[in-house]
Design a protein around this motif. Structure first.
Motif, PDB file in Angstrom:
ATOM      1  N   ALA A 208       0.887  -1.211  -0.368  1.00  0.00           N
ATOM      2  CA  ALA A 208       0.103   0.045  -0.432  1.00  0.00           C
ATOM      3  C   ALA A 208       0.949   1.238   0.192  1.00  0.00           C
ATOM      4  O   ALA A 208       0.489   2.042  -0.431  1.00  0.00           O
ATOM      5  CB  ALA A 208      -1.322  -0.382   0.999  1.00  0.00           C
ATOM      6  N   ARG A 209       2.344   1.768   0.883  1.00  0.00           N
ATOM      7  CA  ARG A 209       3.090   2.552   0.989  1.00  0.00           C
ATOM      8  C   ARG A 209       3.083   3.486  -0.682  1.00  0.00           C
ATOM      9  O   ARG A 209       3.920   3.842  -0.794  1.00  0.00           O
ATOM     10  CB  ARG A 209       4.185   2.412   1.734  1.00  0.00           C
ATOM     11  N   ALA A 210       3.543   1.845  -1.507  1.00  0.00           N
ATOM     12  CA  ALA A 210       4.370   2.431  -2.552  1.00  0.00           C
ATOM     13  C   ALA A 210       3.362   3.622  -3.298  1.00  0.00           C
ATOM     14  O   ALA A 210       4.046   3.811  -4.272  1.00  0.00           O
ATOM     15  CB  ALA A 210       3.902   1.091  -3.412  1.00  0.00           C
ATOM     16  N   ALA A 211       2.595   3.131  -3.323  1.00  0.00           N
ATOM     17  CA  ALA A 211       1.457   4.380  -3.979  1.00  0.00           C
ATOM     18  C   ALA A 211       1.399   5.509  -3.151  1.00  0.00           C
ATOM     19  O   ALA A 211       1.376   6.665  -3.785  1.00  0.00           O
ATOM     20  CB  ALA A 211      -0.003   4.525  -3.982  1.00  0.00           C
ATOM     21  N   GLU A 212       2.441   6.245  -1.873  1.00  0.00           N
ATOM     22  CA  GLU A 212       2.177   7.310  -1.498  1.00  0.00           C
ATOM     23  C   GLU A 212       3.099   8.784  -1.867  1.00  0.00           C
ATOM     24  O   GLU A 212       2.911   9.400  -1.958  1.00  0.00           O
ATOM     25  CB  GLU A 212       2.511   6.796   0.102  1.00  0.00           C
ATOM     26  N   GLY A 213       4.290   7.991  -2.053  1.00  0.00           N
ATOM     27  CA  GLY A 213       5.173   8.366  -3.457  1.00  0.00           C
ATOM     28  C   GLY A 213       4.793   9.543  -4.820  1.00  0.00           C
ATOM     29  O   GLY A 213       4.845  10.307  -3.978  1.00  0.00           O
ATOM     30  N   PRO A 214       3.828   8.880  -5.106  1.00  0.00           N
ATOM     31  CA  PRO A 214       3.353   9.665  -6.323  1.00  0.00           C
ATOM     32  C   PRO A 214       2.126  10.505  -6.328  1.00  0.00           C
ATOM     33  O   PRO A 214       1.547  11.415  -6.666  1.00  0.00           O
ATOM     34  CB  PRO A 214       3.215   8.495  -7.122  1.00  0.00           C
ATOM     35  N   ARG A 215       2.209  10.333  -4.780  1.00  0.00           N
ATOM     36  CA  ARG A 215       0.376  11.089  -4.757  1.00  0.00           C
ATOM     37  C   ARG A 215       1.812  12.310  -3.459  1.00  0.00           C
ATOM     38  O   ARG A 215       0.470  13.631  -4.144  1.00  0.00           O
ATOM     39  CB  ARG A 215      -0.211  10.495  -3.343  1.00  0.00           C
ATOM     40  N   ARG A 216       2.484  12.231  -2.542  1.00  0.00           N
ATOM     41  CA  ARG A 216       3.591  12.883  -2.274  1.00  0.00           C
ATOM     42  C   ARG A 216       3.701  14.172  -3.479  1.00  0.00           C
ATOM     43  O   ARG A 216       3.869  15.012  -3.398  1.00  0.00           O
ATOM     44  CB  ARG A 216       4.386  12.613  -1.514  1.00  0.00           C
ATOM     45  N   LEU A 217       4.231  13.363  -4.550  1.00  0.00           N
ATOM     46  CA  LEU A 217       4.599  13.442  -6.346  1.00  0.00           C
ATOM     47  C   LEU A 217       3.975  15.255  -6.204  1.00  0.00           C
ATOM     48  O   LEU A 217       3.491  16.264  -6.299  1.00  0.00           O
ATOM     49  CB  LEU A 217       5.526  13.446  -6.627  1.00  0.00           C
ATOM     50  N   ALA A 218       2.137  14.301  -6.399  1.00  0.00           N
ATOM     51  CA  ALA A 218       1.134  15.421  -6.908  1.00  0.00           C
ATOM     52  C   ALA A 218       1.268  16.539  -6.138  1.00  0.00           C
ATOM     53  O   ALA A 218       0.362  17.992  -6.727  1.00  0.00           O
ATOM     54  CB  ALA A 218       0.231  14.697  -6.890  1.00  0.00           C
ATOM     55  N   ALA A 219       1.178  16.187  -4.621  1.00  0.00           N
ATOM     56  CA  ALA A 219       0.515  17.442  -4.269  1.00  0.00           C
ATOM     57  C   ALA A 219       1.580  18.350  -4.318  1.00  0.00           C
ATOM     58  O   ALA A 219       1.244  20.028  -3.935  1.00  0.00           O
ATOM     59  CB  ALA A 219       0.464  16.813  -2.506  1.00  0.00           C
ATOM     60  N   ALA A 220       3.105  17.941  -4.137  1.00  0.00           N
ATOM     61  CA  ALA A 220       4.202  18.841  -4.292  1.00  0.00           C
ATOM     62  C   ALA A 220       3.716  19.730  -5.394  1.00  0.00           C
ATOM     63  O   ALA A 220       4.427  20.792  -5.504  1.00  0.00           O
ATOM     64  CB  ALA A 220       5.190  18.460  -4.246  1.00  0.00           C
ATOM     65  N   VAL A 221       3.877  19.105  -6.834  1.00  0.00           N
ATOM     66  CA  VAL A 221       3.534  19.926  -8.292  1.00  0.00           C
ATOM     67  C   VAL A 221       2.235  20.760  -8.102  1.00  0.00           C
ATOM     68  O   VAL A 221       2.301  22.301  -7.748  1.00  0.00           O
ATOM     69  CB  VAL A 221       3.066  19.019  -8.791  1.00  0.00           C
ATOM     70  N   ARG A 222       1.135  20.281  -7.363  1.00  0.00           N
ATOM     71  CA  ARG A 222      -0.006  21.473  -7.585  1.00  0.00           C
ATOM     72  C   ARG A 222       0.115  22.751  -6.800  1.00  0.00           C
ATOM     73  O   ARG A 222      -0.195  23.447  -6.907  1.00  0.00           O
ATOM     74  CB  ARG A 222      -1.600  20.999  -7.200  1.00  0.00           C
TER      75      ARG A 222
END
Length: 608
Positions: free
Chosen positions: A267-281
């Motif tokens: 489950a933690r594998a998807a956490e990194g891309p989500r944090r990157l998405a928040a950083a982009v926005r």
């Protein structure tokens, strides 16, 4: 025992389908400030006819105004505007110099060219539509200005809406650089789509999530396309956006490989891309990123891609991996190939025939002179465009929307003061267009109200009944032409899209097997393969919703597209394995061989 739900035929279901999503309030505001204020200023200045032309251009630009970045909007709205202005000039002088027969022939030739060019893509299709619609308006609308002044007024109207698109804030505009809100949202959505695919790995949702990732990357690629908004001052922000998009490509590759293997992902594998998405926005640093386990090649690739993303965000150097490279030769093949030829022939025949019929009725004594004969060819242009939906769905929605819009306008015109009430109606209709575009019938109804209001402001009598008659006649012409046998075969557009997808797929496979270490080129080829497959899927979905006599020409293409998608997925997994181990496993080789054999069988079956 419950009864099974009644399944509607595809051609009916498509006509009833409505797009969903939040209300695009920024587009609503632009619509309200577009055609209405332009018309009001022109009326106050004593040049109502110029205002009508500018308002028509702003209306058509509003129909093409879709969510996305400002830079993409310049191209998406500007290119069709230039084509529309050229069409208006061409139609004006063609109407003055040519008789009815000559003008009909001119329209047929212009329709043939515009239809062929429309096969290139959405922007080209919108440009072709505006070219033809404006040609009909220029030839038929009684305006005192010469052709070149009409063209300038058209450019001014579309340019006003482009200026509003560049200047007004949109959702998320106040996080970081105001100019790049659309780009940030699009790139952030790509990272979220990577995370969603990782969540779905090993489940039945993986295929749909992979398709959603393709759509998100397509949208991000389009959002970054177009001119720079400020050449020098924006260079750092430009590089940062390019780096953030480029860093999403290896993440998407690793997530696709994980989904292809069919194993569940921690489950933690998807956490990194989500944090990157928040950083982009938010326009902020990435912060610490959780690393997934490294127990498999695709998981190791995901971990490496996350590290690469963190470095790329700080370094802000992503090259031009967002650029879609299509050679002039490939574009020429699209225009002159099976899809472009069929598209052009049907558009040219409809446009020329409808102009001839309209002018014959216009000059017939028993019919009575009708000053709006140009409505018939202009309506036929919208109806004959296959990228707006299946043929019968377009006809039904156009007829229903026109009848409803004309009835609403007739009721309002009876009570509204002139011209102030009509100008207000134009502004309200412009604001409703971004919402109405979710369904072709609703869009037709709103545009009908707006056009009828413009006609009356221009000094002509109320023409709701004539609008209905012209639309129904155009529906009949387009239905007849749409079912005519053409040189070659029906379904040329689907075959052309599928052929382009197959060519891109094989180019990607050849590169992975021959030059696996050139990763940047690999990512570009992978993007093109998935993008052309998505375009083929869209064309197949529209063709399958046609009436059975037309839908049968695309039978079997869905299976071919599915086999190509599996081949691209398998090739992506092989690329990740080659990065990790330097050689393919026997299982990889068997999968590729099996998929190539399946594709060959499907092609042979369709050819037979």
């Amino acid at each position: 025992m419950p009864r099974p739900a009644l399944a509607l035929p595809p051609w009916i279901a498509h006509a009833l389908r409505t797009q969903r999503g939040p209300v695009p309030w920024s587009a609503v505001v632009r619509g309200a400030l577009g055609a209405g204020p332009l018309l009001a200023v022109a009326v106050l200045a004593g040049h109502a006819s110029v205002g009508v032309v500018a308002a028509v251009a702003a209306m058509l630009a509003g129909v093409a105004d879709r969510p996305g970045s400002r830079r993409a909007a310049v191209r998406r709205l500007g290119v069709p505007a230039v084509a529309g202005a050229a069409g208006l000039v061409l139609g004006t002088y063609g109407g003055e110099l040519l008789g009815a027969v000559g003008l009909s022939v001119l329209f047929a030739v212009v329709g043939l060219a515009a239809g062929g060019v429309s096969a290139i893509g959405p922007v080209a299709s919108t440009a072709g539509t505006q070219l033809l619609v404006a040609s009909a308006i220029g030839a038929g609308m009684p305006l005192p200005e010469p052709g070149w002044q009409r063209g300038l007024a058209y450019l001014a109207g579309a340019g006003w809406l482009i200026l509003l698109r560049l200047a007004l804030p949109g959702p998320g505009s106040f996080a970081g650089d105001f100019r790049f809100d659309g780009e940030r949202e699009a790139v952030g959505a790509a990272y979220d789509a990577v995370a969603a695919l990782l969540d779905a790995a090993g489940t039945d949702l993986a295929t749909a999530r992979r398709a959603a990732l393709t759509a998100a990357l397509d949208h991000a690629q389009d959002a970054l396309a177009g001119p720079r908004l400020r050449r020098y001052a924006s260079s750092a922000a430009e590089r940062r956006l390019h780096a953030q998009y480029a860093a999403a490509l290896p993440l998407a590759e690793a997530a696709t490989a994980l989904a292809w293997t069919g194993d569940a992902v921690p489950a933690r594998a998807a956490e990194g891309p989500r944090r990157l998405a928040a950083a982009v926005r938010a326009g902020t640093p990435t912060g610490p990123l959780p690393a997934p386990t490294r127990s498999a090649p695709a998981l190791r690739a995901l971990d490496d891609a996350l590290l690469h993303a963190a470095e790329a965000f700080d370094r802000a150097d992503g090259g031009d991996l967002h650029t879609r490279r299509r050679s002039p030769k490939a574009l020429a093949r699209t225009v002159l190939g099976a899809g472009g030829r069929e598209y052009g022939l049907r558009v040219g025949l409809c446009f020329g025939a409808s102009a001839a019929v309209a002018q014959a009725l216009h000059q017939a004594r028993w019919y009575g002179e009708h000053p709006h004969w140009y409505w018939l060819p202009a309506t036929a242009v919208f109806l004959v465009k296959p990228d707006l939906g299946p043929l019968l769905s377009r006809v039904l929605c156009r007829a229903a929307g026109t009848v409803l819009g004309a009835a609403v306008f007739a009721a309002l015109a009876a009570v509204l003061p002139r011209p102030d009430g009509l100008i207000a109606l134009v502004a309200v209709s412009g604001a409703l267009i971004p919402v109405a575009t979710r369904h072709f019938a609703a869009q037709t109804g709103v545009v009908t109200v707006l056009v009828l209001a413009l006609v009356m402001v221009g000094g002509e009598p109320q023409a709701a009944a004539g609008r209905i008659g012209e639309t129904l006649l155009a529906c009949v012409i387009v239905l007849l032409v749409g079912h005519l046998a053409m040189p070659g075969q029906h379904g040329g557009g689907v075959r052309a899209r599928l052929g382009a997808a197959e060519e891109a797929t094989h180019a990607y496979l050849t590169h992975v097997l021959g030059e696996p270490h050139d990763r940047a080129a690999r990512w570009l080829l992978r993007r093109e393969a998935y993008r052309t497959l998505a375009e083929a899927r869209s064309a197949i979905a529209l063709a399958s919703a046609e009436l059975p006599p037309l839908a049968r020409h695309s039978a079997g293409t869905e299976k071919v597209a599915g086999a190509l998608e599996r081949l691209v997925d398998a090739t992506t997994a092989c690329a990740v394995h080659l990065d990790d181990a330097g050689a393919l496993t026997p299982r990889d080789t068997r999968q590729l061989t099996g998929l190539l054999d399946e594709l060959a069988r499907l092609r042979a079956r369709r050819a037979g």
